[in-house]
Design an enzyme around this catalytic site. Structure first.
Site, mmCIF file in Angstrom:
data_model
loop_
_atom_site.group_PDB
_atom_site.id
_atom_site.type_symbol
_atom_site.label_atom_id
_atom_site.label_comp_id
_atom_site.label_asym_id
_atom_site.label_seq_id
_atom_site.Cartn_x
_atom_site.Cartn_y
_atom_site.Cartn_z
ATOM 1 N N LYS A 1 21.741 43.714 44.696
ATOM 2 C CA LYS A 1 21.643 44.798 45.732
ATOM 3 C C LYS A 1 19.924 44.991 45.830
ATOM 4 C CE LYS A 1 24.150 47.392 47.047
ATOM 5 N NZ LYS A 1 24.917 49.282 46.904
ATOM 6 N N ASP B 1 32.746 57.125 50.862
ATOM 7 C CA ASP B 1 32.316 55.831 51.525
ATOM 8 C C ASP B 1 33.242 55.065 51.653
ATOM 9 O OD1 ASP B 1 30.843 54.340 53.475
ATOM 10 O OD2 ASP B 1 29.436 53.794 52.157
ATOM 11 N N PHE C 1 22.153 49.752 53.096
ATOM 12 C CA PHE C 1 20.772 49.781 52.512
ATOM 13 C C PHE C 1 20.137 49.255 51.464
ATOM 14 C CE2 PHE C 1 24.173 53.915 52.319
ATOM 15 C CZ PHE C 1 22.811 54.906 52.457
ATOM 16 N N GLY C 2 20.644 47.590 52.387
ATOM 17 C CA GLY C 2 19.920 46.269 51.796
ATOM 18 C C GLY C 2 20.450 45.059 51.690
ATOM 19 N N LEU D 1 24.136 36.422 49.421
ATOM 20 C CA LEU D 1 25.464 37.110 49.927
ATOM 21 C C LEU D 1 26.620 37.683 51.172
ATOM 22 C CD1 LEU D 1 26.640 38.008 46.180
ATOM 23 C CD2 LEU D 1 26.986 35.836 47.613
ATOM 24 N N GLY D 2 25.239 39.047 51.735
ATOM 25 C CA GLY D 2 25.167 40.370 52.299
ATOM 26 C C GLY D 2 24.953 40.533 52.502
ATOM 27 N N HIS D 3 24.837 41.479 53.690
ATOM 28 C CA HIS D 3 24.005 42.458 54.278
ATOM 29 C C HIS D 3 24.593 44.039 54.199
ATOM 30 C CE1 HIS D 3 19.735 44.390 55.262
ATOM 31 N NE2 HIS D 3 20.202 44.704 55.989
#
Length: 534
Positions: free
Chosen positions: A385, A482, A368-369, A363-365
């Site tokens: 994740k 964040d 942290f992972g 799905l994405g990056h």
């Protein structure tokens, strides 16, 4: 009378030879090298304004490039807004005949329209190239080299080692000429002798589009030459084409040398004298010293690696003990009390759910992972994740997520369903948000219209409710630290949920300020992720 006939015959023969040479050179316009034509653009249909603008742009490219300047290069655009089309045309630097250039651009434009039903495409011929896109790409230096199939048809050379040395010398020199010599105008050719016995030469050509800087041109050519060496340095010819630069070599003069003024390069060679005894002693002693230093360095690295692995094992044992401590036994989840060990899942279950972390489920990056989509045996869809194996900040994020988020329950906070901590694997499992993150809507021109005022108002209200819960209403006072669009997830009804609490900070009930020594938060700078302090 016979003398006049002989003169006339000679003139006719010379004229025929000149015509044959001209035909041979112009015939390059018929030689298709490669195309770039992706088919994953849904907006390309024959009835759209984009397609009409594209057709108009492609019909005028050839006349625009001839009228623009003598370098036969042109950037142009047609239309407005989302239907705007950007186009670029370039004729090879040794082409001086405007008719040859125009005919090649016309043929390439028609061929590209017939071959591609896409919003971003490019075609390369021997002496010209044409590109169009729905995005403004002018002056953007992005290297995406292509390897034409014709390279596989080239014969192999008999001495690939020495051939590669001479070829690399040739291509590097001609690249410097093209990039840093203003008189060359981003184009250069040269040839060099590589076999005195056979009197054989290598002919090289490089070119950049005229809208990029000298540095970007040389960088693009360096990348292309690296790929050229990898694919073709043992062959009698090769070519690499890309969006901003092209490189080619052959054992025959394939370019118009009279117009490009190709210099004759000489490969540097040296003839050394005999070795003297002190040279042998110095070489042997130097070699022994270097080997000794390398051995000591390797031993030090091995010891440091073992110490680091030991620290990691101790850190993970400490984390497991902290997660199982009495203060984390009671966790409220939808009104029920469960123990923290109920959140732990097996690595085998998660591998089965994600197809062993298949790229098709990616799905994405994040910082942290990587995040994957998965389906549990009970049919529930999840977001997984997978934290970086060697990231200490990832380990801190893992502890924060498990200990902190599991205690927080609110409709505008993403729900943590479980976790995995086995060996080097640190994995967090969340409920799946079908519409992914807010930035997917904000920065996507095709999905942005879905964010009407009612939807935006709902998202803003949801974020406000989630933050109010964290700051005032939960039994823990939490500062997220964040919060950004890609940490705001949207469910199937576009309800906003705050995610990613790896940087969150917990305060006591009466505490209003605190000092931090930890570097947290992320931002993108020059294409890379860096950390910033909040």
């Amino acid at each position: 009378m016979m003398e006049k006939d002989r003169i006339s015959s000679a003139m006719i023969i010379m004229l025929i030879i000149l015509m044959l040479k001209s035909v041979n050179f112009v015939s390059g316009t018929e030689n298709l090298i490669d195309t770039y034509c992706p088919d994953n653009f849904p907006l390309y249909t024959s009835s759209t304004s984009f397609q009409k603008n594209l057709k108009l742009l492609m019909e005028t490219l050839s006349s625009n490039i001839v009228a623009s300047n003598t370098s036969f290069f042109n950037n142009t655009s047609t239309g407005e807004g989302l239907d705007k089309v950007y186009g670029q045309a370039l004729c090879r630097g040794d082409i001086t005949n405007s008719t040859v250039c125009k005919e090649c651009i016309e043929k390439a434009s028609k061929d590209l329209m017939n071959r591609c039903k896409s919003e971003d495409a490019m075609i390369w011929y021997d002496v010209c190239q044409v590109r169009y896109s729905f995005q403004m790409f002018f002056s953007n230096a992005v290297y995406t080299g292509k390897y034409p199939k014709q390279n596989d048809l080239e014969k192999r050379v008999s001495d690939p080692t020495s051939f590669q040395q001479v070829l690399t010398y040739l291509m590097n020199n001609v690249s410097n000429e093209a990039a840093f010599n203003p008189a060359k105008n981003m184009f250069a050719t040269a040839d060099i002798e590589f076999s005195k016995k056979k009197k054989a030469r290598i002919y090289g050509l490089v070119e950049c589009t005229k809208d990029i800087s000298e540095t970007d041109c040389r960088s693009c050519l360096s990348s292309a030459i690296t790929e050229l060496n990898a694919c073709c340095s043992y062959r009698e010819g090769g070519i690499i084409v890309s969006r901003n630069c092209n490189v080619r070599f052959d054992l025959f003069e394939f370019f118009n040398a009279s117009s490009s003024v190709a210099p004759l390069l000489i490969f540097p060679t040296s003839k050394g004298g005999k070795w003297k005894p002190w040279m042998f002693v110095l070489t042997i002693c130097g070699s022994i010293l270097i080997i000794s230093v390398l051995i000591v360095f390797c031993i030090a690295c091995l010891r440091q690696k073992k110490a680091r692995e030991g620290d990691e094992e101790r850190t993970e044992r400490t984390l497991l003990q902290e997660l199982a401590s009495p203060k984390n036994v009671a966790i409220t989840q939808e009104g029920e009390l469960i123990s923290s060990d109920q959140l732990f899942m097996t690595l085998a279950t998660i591998k089965a759910a994600t197809g062993n972390f298949s790229d098709t489920n990616k799905l994405g990056h994040g910082g942290f992972g990587t995040v994957y989509k998965g389906v549990l045996p009970d049919g529930n869809e999840i977001a997984v994740k997978r934290l970086s194996r060697k990231s200490w900040q990832g380990l801190e994020e893992f502890k924060n997520e498990v200990i902190l988020i599991a205690k927080l329950q609110h409709k505008n906070l993403v729900k943590l369903l479980g976790c995995v901590l086995e060996g080097e694997e640190k994995i967090l499992i969340y409920e799946l948000m079908s519409n992914r993150s807010l930035d997917q809507f904000i920065f996507d021109p095709f999905r942005r219209p879905k964010l009407d005022w009612k939807t935006c108002y709902g998202i803003i209200g949801g974020l406000a409710k989630g933050l109010l819960y964290l700051h005032e209403e939960s039994r823990l006072k939490i500062i997220h630290r964040d919060l950004k669009p890609n940490n705001v997830l949207l469910d199937h009804e576009l309800v906003a949920k705050i995610s990613d609490f790896g940087m969150a900070r917990m305060f006591s009930e009466n505490q209003n300020t605190a000092n931090t020594k930890r570097i947290v938060g992320t931002q993108i700078c020059n294409g890379g992720t860096i950390l910033r302090e909040i």
